[in-house]
Motif scaffolding. Sequence first.
Motif, short mmCIF file in Angstrom:
data_model
loop_
_atom_site.label_atom_id
_atom_site.label_comp_id
_atom_site.label_asym_id
_atom_site.label_seq_id
_atom_site.Cartn_x
_atom_site.Cartn_y
_atom_site.Cartn_z
N LEU A 183 9.73 11.09 3.15
CA LEU A 183 9.64 12.44 2.57
C LEU A 183 8.65 13.30 3.35
O LEU A 183 8.90 14.48 3.62
N LEU A 184 7.51 12.69 3.71
CA LEU A 184 6.49 13.43 4.48
C LEU A 184 7.04 13.85 5.84
O LEU A 184 6.91 15.01 6.25
N ALA A 239 0.82 -1.22 0.00
CA ALA A 239 0.00 0.00 0.00
C ALA A 239 0.85 1.26 0.00
O ALA A 239 0.40 2.32 -0.44
N ILE A 240 2.06 1.17 0.53
CA ILE A 240 2.93 2.36 0.56
C ILE A 240 4.36 1.98 0.21
O ILE A 240 4.79 0.85 0.43
N ASP A 241 5.06 2.96 -0.35
CA ASP A 241 6.51 2.88 -0.44
C ASP A 241 7.03 3.61 0.80
O ASP A 241 6.76 4.81 0.97
N ILE A 288 7.57 22.53 7.42
CA ILE A 288 6.17 22.87 7.67
C ILE A 288 5.95 22.97 9.18
O ILE A 288 6.07 21.97 9.89
N LYS A 300 9.65 4.95 1.54
CA LYS A 300 10.42 6.17 1.23
C LYS A 300 9.49 7.38 1.11
O LYS A 300 9.89 8.51 1.39
N SER A 301 8.23 7.14 0.68
CA SER A 301 7.29 8.26 0.56
C SER A 301 6.98 8.82 1.95
O SER A 301 6.84 10.04 2.12
N ALA A 334 9.46 16.66 5.53
CA ALA A 334 8.82 17.95 5.25
C ALA A 334 8.28 18.57 6.54
O ALA A 334 8.44 19.77 6.78
N PHE A 335 7.64 17.72 7.38
CA PHE A 335 7.06 18.27 8.60
C PHE A 335 8.11 18.55 9.68
O PHE A 335 7.88 19.31 10.59
N SER A 363 0.66 25.99 1.16
CA SER A 363 -0.58 25.41 0.64
C SER A 363 -0.48 23.91 0.80
O SER A 363 0.53 23.38 1.22
N GLY A 364 -1.55 23.23 0.44
CA GLY A 364 -1.51 21.77 0.40
C GLY A 364 -2.35 21.11 1.46
O GLY A 364 -3.28 21.70 2.00
N VAL A 365 -1.98 19.87 1.76
CA VAL A 365 -2.84 18.99 2.54
C VAL A 365 -3.19 19.62 3.90
O VAL A 365 -2.33 20.13 4.60
#
Lengths: 117, 201
Positions: free
Chosen positions: B37-38, B29-31, B46, B33-34, B41-42, B82-84
Amino acid sequence: MINKVTVEMMPIVLATGDPARVDEPIPAKFKEGDKVIVLEVNAPTHNRLPSYIKGKVGTVTFDHGVFVFPDTSAHRKGPKPQHVYTVTFTAQEVWGEAGHPSDRLYADIWDDYMRHA
Amino acid sequence: MALAQENVLIPDVGLRVKALESLLAEKGAIDPKSLDLLVEAFETRIGPKNGAKVIAKAWVDPEYKKWLMKDGTAAIKSLGYSGVQGENMVVIENTPTVHNVVVCTLCSCYPWPTLGLPPIWFKSAPYRARVVIEPRAVLREFGLEIADDVEVRVWDSTAELRYLVMPMRPAGTENFNEAQLAELVTRDSMIGTGLALAPGK
């Protein structure tokens, strides 16, 4: 069927999110200034109506436009797009005399959760 | 004990997250590595310093403030945020007669691009249950005494709108530039459980 979350998706998700706004000319059931009663929605399925305002009378304060309806979309029964409004309640309408006389509560409510008072 | 200090973490939350991540990766369902990245970012880009820049700009630029109050999403996006969980932004302004405070009684909705991820207490049942019933008592626990003639507005973000409070600009900051002002804008002041800092504090 699983839609895999990939590395390539991340910059897009971070920059744009997952907009629930719907660009369709759906008519609004209510207008700003209308008095409304929040319905007693007690479905065992997903909904986004807080219990403490059920049955309470409020005033439509902002119409934010058209959004996906979570009750249906969460169960893969389609977006059922409809208006979302900020509705204002006095603290005393919701909590009786326990509420401070000058305080207000603001909640964002979909068309299907209300009727005209 | 004050709400802000209360330990409301569920036990072993780190282990649970790890188990979920492994399971999702094994099921395809997920990689993983993704997710890295999240998280990055946080951790690095962010957070509430973004929101502070929005508020500081609005304090010094009346045209920008007008735009921000009218179309929060576009005005905030113009600064790169902007964004999620920031798709539909509404900015609400504190004044000498109105104090705003934000909650999500249903879960933990929060404006991520401008404030980052919510503090633990924002997600805790006591904050969510009590701030709608007795906002003045809850704010007192955060060190905020709201005068009796000030109206308290509690915003329950039950739908897709995300709220950012614009605190009042502190006195004695007439000669401050935008960057200096941004230093005074705390996370809690943009939730409504605090005020902007007085200069020199």
